[in-house]
Enzyme design. Structure first.
Site: not given
Length: 444
Positions: A77, A152, A176
């Site tokens: 990520k 996210s 997330s």
């Protein structure tokens, strides 16, 4: 079948046994990224040293190393540092930022033989429940390209669901890496706080709640990743025991399909011999979104000066959070800290009584990719964080949770089941999820 269609554990076994090579797997992963990423925008930066990493793994195998993730390609990520790669946390402020150090979690994955294909998209500062940002644009859900994958950690889940990689890393400060897997039919593990070292990395808006998380197609690969990342071994339960709550005791409305699915799987678990009871959680009237002033204040501290000078460079949703944070008083921030503490006490107390609590991961399926949040939930106008009603409490309690696929809604959009266990019970939680997983597949 392509090696990339295997589970991470089977792919690694095939590489170790010589049925394929790290170089061949890397070539397939790069080809899939080039072919499939344009439609979903899950990858924002490809690792130029990816092929060299595969060569290095082959050399290590030839030297006799036993690598549990031999040749498995991963995505990381865009807020987790990978030394030498551009990591921007979805923000124009960090568009040229090159990570000066390696996050410990990434180092452990590399040590186990994994290779890093690149960096996966996330929302700006990982502070929004949808994955669209001014820097990287809109990330789409491979299940339905009109929809988003949530956020996210949207890029991580989109790439795994699209078959580009079998494993990815996300982060989770409020759901997330549980909600996006639920929206894409994947598994996401939120470990006990501090079980996996978080840095070195960027400063967090709210310290003490964010964790690094594995994302995979099934619980078996979550188990493998957690063993590599934290030395955790799954332990099988003697019997499935769950306390269930369709609204997590919050009063949050559910989409009808979510409620029906949760009821159906509860009955299926009972029919399979599980002990099921109703969860009782005394939140004292607090909601998951009541802790958001901490995030707003943290963003204001970190980026308020830049926002005052150039507000236009920020995602409008993030800009609004910064502006709100700048207007908060010390008393309001202290009150949010007190709510965080009460949230922790309430959930840990309930877990001490019940053991494991099961809820829907989200009260709704995925929503259109261009929107930051669904416009309605349960047939009523939705507040900005209604889609996240069942996840931030876990972060503020510092406990463990995992999201497991549990079927789809009437339009084919995936839904997830969240299992929550007390701090330090990660191995038992993974074992329970492995026991529950085949039941959920049968009743999906």
């Amino acid at each position: 079948m392509s090696a990339l269609d295997l589970t991470a554990r089977d792919l690694a076994a095939a590489v170790r046994h010589g049925d394929t090579t790290p170089q061949s797997v890397a070539a397939e992963a790069r080809a899939r990224a080039e072919a499939r990423n344009p439609a979903i925008n899950a990858i924002c930066f490809l690792n130029p040293a990816f092929d060299a990493e595969a060569e290095a793994v082959a050399t290590r195998l030839a030297a006799g190393e036993d690598l549990p993730l031999a040749g498995v390609p991963l995505l990381i990520k865009d807020n987790i540092w990978v030394k030498g790669l551009r990591v921007a946390q979805g923000s124009r402020l960090f568009a040229d930022h090159v990570a000066p150090e390696e996050a410990e979690a990434v180092r452990r994955l590399r040590a186990a033989g994994a290779t890093i294909l690149g960096i996966a998209t996330c929302s700006e500062f990982a502070c929004k429940g949808a994955t669209n940002s001014p820097l990287h644009g809109v990330t789409r859900n491979p299940v339905n390209l009109e929809m988003g994958p949530g956020g996210s950690s949207g890029g991580s889940v989109a790439a795994v669901r699209a078959g580009i990689v079998p494993l990815a890393l996300g982060t989770d400060a409020g759901g997330s890496s549980r909600r996006p897997p639920a929206h894409t039919g994947l598994c996401g593990m939120k470990p006990t706080m501090d079980l996996i070292p978080y840095g070195p990395s960027f400063d967090e808006p709210v310290w003490g709640i964010s964790v690094i998380c594995p994302i995979a197609r099934d619980v078996g690969d979550i188990a493998l990743a957690m063993e590599v990342l934290a030395g955790v071994k799954a332990t099988a339960p003697d019997r499935i025991r769950l306390a269930v709550s369709p609204d997590f005791g919050t009063g949050q409305l559910l989409e009808a399909d979510v409620a029906t699915c949760f009821d159906r799987l509860t009955k299926a678990l009972k029919a399979a011999g599980a002990h099921i009871e109703d969860a009782v959680i005394d939140w004292g009237g607090i909601k998951g979104h009541d802790v958001l002033p901490l995030q707003f204040a943290g963003l204001a501290l970190a980026h308020g000066d830049v926002w005052r000078r150039t507000p236009e460079i920020f995602d409008p949703v993030i800009a609004a959070q910064i502006e709100t944070g700048l207007g908060l008083s010390g008393v309001e921030v202290a009150a949010a800290h007190q709510i965080s503490h009460r949230m922790r006490e309430a959930l840990r107390s309930a877990l001490s009584r019940h053991g494991v609590i099961a809820t829907p991961t989200t009260p709704c399926p995925a929503w259109p990719a261009e929107l930051s949040a669904p416009q309605t939930v349960g047939g009523r106008p939705a507040a900005p964080r209604d889609h996240a009603a069942f996840t931030p409490q876990v972060n503020h309690a510092g406990v463990a949770a995992i999201s497991v696929p549990c079927g789809t809604d009437s339009t084919g959009l995936p839904l997830g089941l969240q299992l929550i266990a007390d701090a330090g019970c990660d191995g038992a939680l993974i074992g329970l999820a492995q026991a529950v997983e085949p039941i959920l597949k049968r009743c999906a």
